[in-house]
Design a protein around this motif. Structure first.
Motif, PDB file in Angstrom:
ATOM      1  N   LEU A  12       4.016  -9.964  -5.287  1.00 37.33           N
ATOM      2  CA  LEU A  12       3.458  -8.182  -5.617  1.00 37.33           C
ATOM      3  C   LEU A  12       1.990  -8.078  -5.059  1.00 37.33           C
ATOM      4  O   LEU A  12       1.541  -7.417  -4.724  1.00 37.33           O
ATOM      5  CB  LEU A  12       4.084  -6.789  -6.413  1.00 37.33           C
ATOM      6  CG  LEU A  12       5.519  -6.512  -7.268  1.00 37.33           C
ATOM      7  CD1 LEU A  12       5.651  -6.510  -8.339  1.00 37.33           C
ATOM      8  CD2 LEU A  12       5.877  -6.082  -6.041  1.00 37.33           C
ATOM      9  N   VAL A  15       0.803  -9.323  -1.096  1.00 35.59           N
ATOM     10  CA  VAL A  15       1.715  -7.908  -0.415  1.00 35.59           C
ATOM     11  C   VAL A  15       0.532  -6.821  -1.068  1.00 35.59           C
ATOM     12  O   VAL A  15      -0.301  -5.781   0.035  1.00 35.59           O
ATOM     13  CB  VAL A  15       3.545  -7.587  -0.774  1.00 35.59           C
ATOM     14  CG1 VAL A  15       3.086  -6.367   0.164  1.00 35.59           C
ATOM     15  CG2 VAL A  15       4.176  -8.356  -0.342  1.00 35.59           C
ATOM     16  N   GLY A  16       0.109  -6.429  -2.249  1.00 33.38           N
ATOM     17  CA  GLY A  16      -0.723  -5.067  -2.896  1.00 33.38           C
ATOM     18  C   GLY A  16      -2.178  -6.264  -1.446  1.00 33.38           C
ATOM     19  O   GLY A  16      -3.353  -5.150  -1.545  1.00 33.38           O
ATOM     20  N   ALA A  19      -2.485  -4.821   1.632  1.00 28.27           N
ATOM     21  CA  ALA A  19      -2.126  -3.490   2.037  1.00 28.27           C
ATOM     22  C   ALA A  19      -3.441  -2.230   1.547  1.00 28.27           C
ATOM     23  O   ALA A  19      -3.925  -1.871   1.812  1.00 28.27           O
ATOM     24  CB  ALA A  19      -1.180  -2.916   0.570  1.00 28.27           C
ATOM     25  N   SER A  30       0.937   1.560   2.400  1.00 31.46           N
ATOM     26  CA  SER A  30       1.953   2.132   1.133  1.00 31.46           C
ATOM     27  C   SER A  30       3.122   1.722   2.291  1.00 31.46           C
ATOM     28  O   SER A  30       4.347   2.116   1.566  1.00 31.46           O
ATOM     29  CB  SER A  30       1.426   3.501   0.660  1.00 31.46           C
ATOM     30  OG  SER A  30       1.330   3.738   0.131  1.00 31.46           O
ATOM     31  N   THR A  33       4.096  -1.455   0.965  1.00 34.86           N
ATOM     32  CA  THR A  33       3.530  -2.143  -1.180  1.00 34.86           C
ATOM     33  C   THR A  33       5.388  -1.086  -1.254  1.00 34.86           C
ATOM     34  O   THR A  33       6.885  -1.628  -1.855  1.00 34.86           O
ATOM     35  CB  THR A  33       3.185  -1.646  -1.928  1.00 34.86           C
ATOM     36  OG1 THR A  33       2.638   0.126  -1.198  1.00 34.86           O
ATOM     37  CG2 THR A  33       1.747  -2.022  -1.292  1.00 34.86           C
ATOM     38  N   ASN A  51       2.551   2.692  -7.280  1.00 32.61           N
ATOM     39  CA  ASN A  51       2.395   2.273  -5.995  1.00 32.61           C
ATOM     40  C   ASN A  51       0.959   3.422  -6.383  1.00 32.61           C
ATOM     41  O   ASN A  51      -0.998   2.826  -5.998  1.00 32.61           O
ATOM     42  CB  ASN A  51       2.768   2.666  -4.691  1.00 32.61           C
ATOM     43  CG  ASN A  51       1.985   2.389  -4.058  1.00 32.61           C
ATOM     44  OD1 ASN A  51       1.546   1.568  -3.292  1.00 32.61           O
ATOM     45  ND2 ASN A  51       1.417   3.873  -2.582  1.00 32.61           N
ATOM     46  N   LEU A 209       0.868  -4.875  -8.409  1.00 32.95           N
ATOM     47  CA  LEU A 209      -0.395  -4.669  -7.255  1.00 32.95           C
ATOM     48  C   LEU A 209      -1.333  -4.196  -6.967  1.00 32.95           C
ATOM     49  O   LEU A 209      -2.703  -4.307  -5.820  1.00 32.95           O
ATOM     50  CB  LEU A 209       0.421  -3.077  -6.585  1.00 32.95           C
ATOM     51  CG  LEU A 209       2.282  -3.084  -6.039  1.00 32.95           C
ATOM     52  CD1 LEU A 209       2.142  -1.632  -6.324  1.00 32.95           C
ATOM     53  CD2 LEU A 209       2.314  -3.746  -4.962  1.00 32.95           C
ATOM     54  N   MET A 213      -4.594  -5.102  -5.013  1.00 32.24           N
ATOM     55  CA  MET A 213      -5.416  -4.415  -3.725  1.00 32.24           C
ATOM     56  C   MET A 213      -6.891  -4.207  -3.911  1.00 32.24           C
ATOM     57  O   MET A 213      -7.946  -4.340  -3.220  1.00 32.24           O
ATOM     58  CB  MET A 213      -4.771  -3.429  -4.137  1.00 32.24           C
ATOM     59  CG  MET A 213      -3.390  -2.382  -3.940  1.00 32.24           C
ATOM     60  SD  MET A 213      -3.220  -0.478  -3.633  1.00 32.24           S
ATOM     61  CE  MET A 213      -1.528  -1.021  -3.405  1.00 32.24           C
TER      62      MET A 213
END
Length: 250
Positions: A12, A15-16, A19, A30, A33, A51, A209, A213
């Motif tokens: 997570l 991938v965050g 993203a 999004s 995610t 998210n 996430l 991010m």
């Protein structure tokens, strides 16, 4: 799924990070995610809510990063954000009831339309924005609609904000991104409150996430300021094309 599941947390977070990078430079993070969380077993609404927490953290990080790099215009950013806030509040009330199939098709259409707008020469866009006599009147309904879309669906809203600011105000894409993250920071607040109150947030996913991010956001801000508008425009166009194609094939 709990904090004792380090593999899921790392997935997570990674991938965050991707993203977060895409969201700051262009948008559509999004679209990575939320499907990932659904694949990991989360309910679609919970995935959406979790998210939103990460999006809020990402936006706060981006605003701070632009400020640190001496790229900020808080008075204008706040004005634009407040124009979207009523729509964001209204959209937030519908956010927990969205139909997934309709969402993907609408988002795909929106992205294709934005791709077409990016094909217009920047000089023509700026001239249009400066000379359009209805610009001041169009700004309010357009930004209200942006807020509603962001509060309701959120995924892909970065593309819509960029298109709106580019065509209504004739800004270059560096300034557009600077204002975009501030706008997202403001109109995401109502949606975050709605998802938390209705119990549609998984804090394990939200934290994982958010960690990713934050890292992706810092990198994206530095890259956008160093590489300039042409690079941002390239990333934007490629991201739109890939995500629109993915949505239409669902």
């Amino acid at each position: 799924m709990t904090f004792s599941d380090p593999v899921s947390f790392i997935i997570l977070a990674v991938v965050g990070a991707v993203a977060g990078f895409l969201n700051v430079l262009a948008g559509g993070g999004s679209a990575l995610t939320i499907p990932l969380m659904i694949f990991l077993g989360y309910d679609a609404t919970v995935a959406n809510g979790s998210n939103r927490i990460a999006i809020q953290v990402e936006a706060l990080t981006a605003v701070a990063a632009y400020k640190k790099n001496k790229h900020s215009d808080f008075p204008l950013s706040l004005k634009l954000a407040l124009m979207t806030l009523p729509g964001g509040i209204l959209g937030a009330f519908y956010a927990v009831k969205i139909d997934d199939a309709l969402f993907t098709k609408v988002l795909g259409v929106v992205m294709v339309l934005i791709i077409f707008t990016l094909m217009f020469p920047k000089s023509e866009v700026i001239a249009h924005a400066k000379n359009h006599k209805w610009k001041k009147w169009l700004a309010w309904p357009v930004m209200f609609a942006v807020g509603f879309y962001g509060g309701f669906i959120q995924a892909g809203v970065g593309f819509i904000i960029m298109s709106a600011l580019l065509h209504l105000y004739g800004m270059d894409l560096i300034k557009v991104n600077m204002h975009k993250v501030f706008i997202v920071m403001v109109f995401t607040v109502p949606a975050v409150i709605v998802f938390i109150v209705t119990g549609n947030v998984d804090w394990f996913a939200a934290v994982a996430l958010s960690v990713g991010m934050v890292l992706g956001t810092f990198v994206a801000v530095k890259v956008s300021l160093k590489k300039g508008e042409k690079f941002v425009r390239l990333i934007l166009g490629v991201s739109l094309l890939i995500i629109a194609t993915k949505l239409f094939l669902i």
